[in-house]
Enzyme design. Structure first.
Site, mmCIF file in Angstrom:
data_model
loop_
_atom_site.group_PDB
_atom_site.id
_atom_site.type_symbol
_atom_site.label_atom_id
_atom_site.label_comp_id
_atom_site.label_asym_id
_atom_site.label_seq_id
_atom_site.Cartn_x
_atom_site.Cartn_y
_atom_site.Cartn_z
ATOM 1 C CD GLU A 1 -2.587 1.071 2.740
ATOM 2 O OE1 GLU A 1 -1.930 0.854 3.781
ATOM 3 O OE2 GLU A 1 -3.817 1.264 2.749
ATOM 4 C CG HIS B 1 2.599 3.425 3.901
ATOM 5 N ND1 HIS B 1 2.152 2.287 3.288
ATOM 6 C CD2 HIS B 1 2.117 3.369 5.173
ATOM 7 C CE1 HIS B 1 1.446 1.568 4.140
ATOM 8 N NE2 HIS B 1 1.406 2.194 5.288
ATOM 9 C CG ASP C 1 0.605 -1.139 6.216
ATOM 10 O OD1 ASP C 1 1.221 -0.265 6.859
ATOM 11 O OD2 ASP C 1 -0.525 -0.945 5.713
ATOM 12 C CG HIS D 1 -3.470 -3.121 5.676
ATOM 13 N ND1 HIS D 1 -3.302 -1.860 5.146
ATOM 14 C CD2 HIS D 1 -4.472 -3.692 4.959
ATOM 15 C CE1 HIS D 1 -4.169 -1.694 4.155
ATOM 16 N NE2 HIS D 1 -4.887 -2.794 4.028
ATOM 17 C CD GLU E 1 -7.162 0.019 5.261
ATOM 18 O OE1 GLU E 1 -6.272 -0.308 6.077
ATOM 19 O OE2 GLU E 1 -7.136 1.086 4.617
ATOM 20 C CG HIS F 1 -2.137 5.607 5.361
ATOM 21 N ND1 HIS F 1 -1.759 4.289 5.330
ATOM 22 C CD2 HIS F 1 -1.889 6.099 4.130
ATOM 23 C CE1 HIS F 1 -1.307 4.000 4.126
ATOM 24 N NE2 HIS F 1 -1.380 5.067 3.375
ATOM 25 C CD GLU G 1 1.680 3.193 8.815
ATOM 26 O OE1 GLU G 1 1.206 2.059 8.675
ATOM 27 O OE2 GLU G 1 1.468 4.121 8.013
HETATM 28 ZN ZN LIG Z 1 0.427 1.538 6.983
#
Ligand SMILES: [Zn+2]
Length: 260
Positions: free
Chosen positions: A35, A37, A46, A121, A123, A178, A183
């Site tokens: 994904e 970032h 992630d 992650h 989701e 995010h 992170e």
């Molecule tokens: Zn992430």
């Protein structure tokens, strides 16, 4: 615990077998995603973070780490920028559920009885719960009823005291983290060579209405792809969160799996 790295896939089978067959070794399964970032970090944030948390925790509790799930459920706009963003490669929910269900059942077939799903992650969350539920149900059909699974996301172990230190100007909430301070700081602590902080884009935390729209309104996602600014990230903050979350996860798994 031992000088062998805790990654199951790095072991010859007799070593794996010896560790798993008695059902006592906790098996940690990290789940990530590919994904975007932001402009300053790679697509595998992630994946890298839950894998490293799993390694650190496994070394303290004598656990084994399964290969990480490199793909996850579709990025959602209000917590991951959205699945339309370039670089974001996702699985259908059903695919993820079935893959995780199969992996839990396979480890159980070889003797595994204690599992920790280490999510990186957001989701993935509900699909993990569904996969665990299906795996436990199907294992019961096979007469295996003594499997226990702990499901966790590493950021949930960042306590209030740490949040106050990391976000002195106010905590924007995990949903818009995010690509933000959490992170980015963890990546600076663990993989500084993969972070280009000078390319990070400073912007206020993203705001969204209290509903979703599909197809997504791409203009809702900040152009950078991050949902809050990573500018306040630092290696020190990363090291603090690394320690707090690792300790918290170790304690939780020791409690749940009755490990001294
Ligand atoms: Zn992430």
């Amino acid at each position: 615990m031992n000088d062998q790295r805790p990654f199951a896939a790095e072991m010859p089978w007799p070593d794996f077998h010896a560790r798993v067959k008695n059902g006592k070794t906790p098996i940690l399964i990290p789940l990530g995603s590919m994904e975007q970032h932001g402009h300053h970090m790679p697509l595998h944030v992630d994946v890298l973070l839950p894998t490293e948390f799993s390694r650190r925790v496994a070394e303290q509790i004598g656990g084994l780490v399964s290969p990480t799930f490199n793909y996850g459920y579709k990025s959602q706009q209000k917590c991951g920028g959205g699945n339309h963003m370039p670089g974001t490669i996702s699985l259908e929910g059903q695919t993820l559920v079935h893959q995780l269900r199969d992996v839990i059942k396979e480890f159980a077939r070889h003797g595994g009885r204690s599992f920790a799903i280490v999510n990186g992650h957001y989701e993935n969350s509900w699909f993990i719960n569904e996969a665990v539920d299906l795996a436990l149900r199907e294992l019961r059909w096979d007469g295996i009823a003594n499997v226990k699974v702990v499901v966790l996301s590493y950021w949930d172990f960042v306590n209030e005291e740490t949040i106050a230190k990391i976000y002195p100007d106010g905590f924007p909430g995990w949903a818009v983290e995010h690509g933000g301070v959490l992170e980015t700081s963890l990546m600076l602590a663990l993989y500084p060579e993969l972070v280009q902080l000078e390319r990070a884009i400073d912007h206020p935390p993203a705001t969204f209405p209290p509903y979703d729209v599909y197809p997504v309104k791409t203009e809702w996602t900040p152009a950078s792809g991050t949902l809050s600014s990573p500018k306040q990230a630092s290696r020190e903050k990363g090291e603090l969160m690394l320690a707090v979350c690792t300790d918290g996860i170790v304690k939780a798994l020791r409690d749940e799996f009755s490990i001294n």
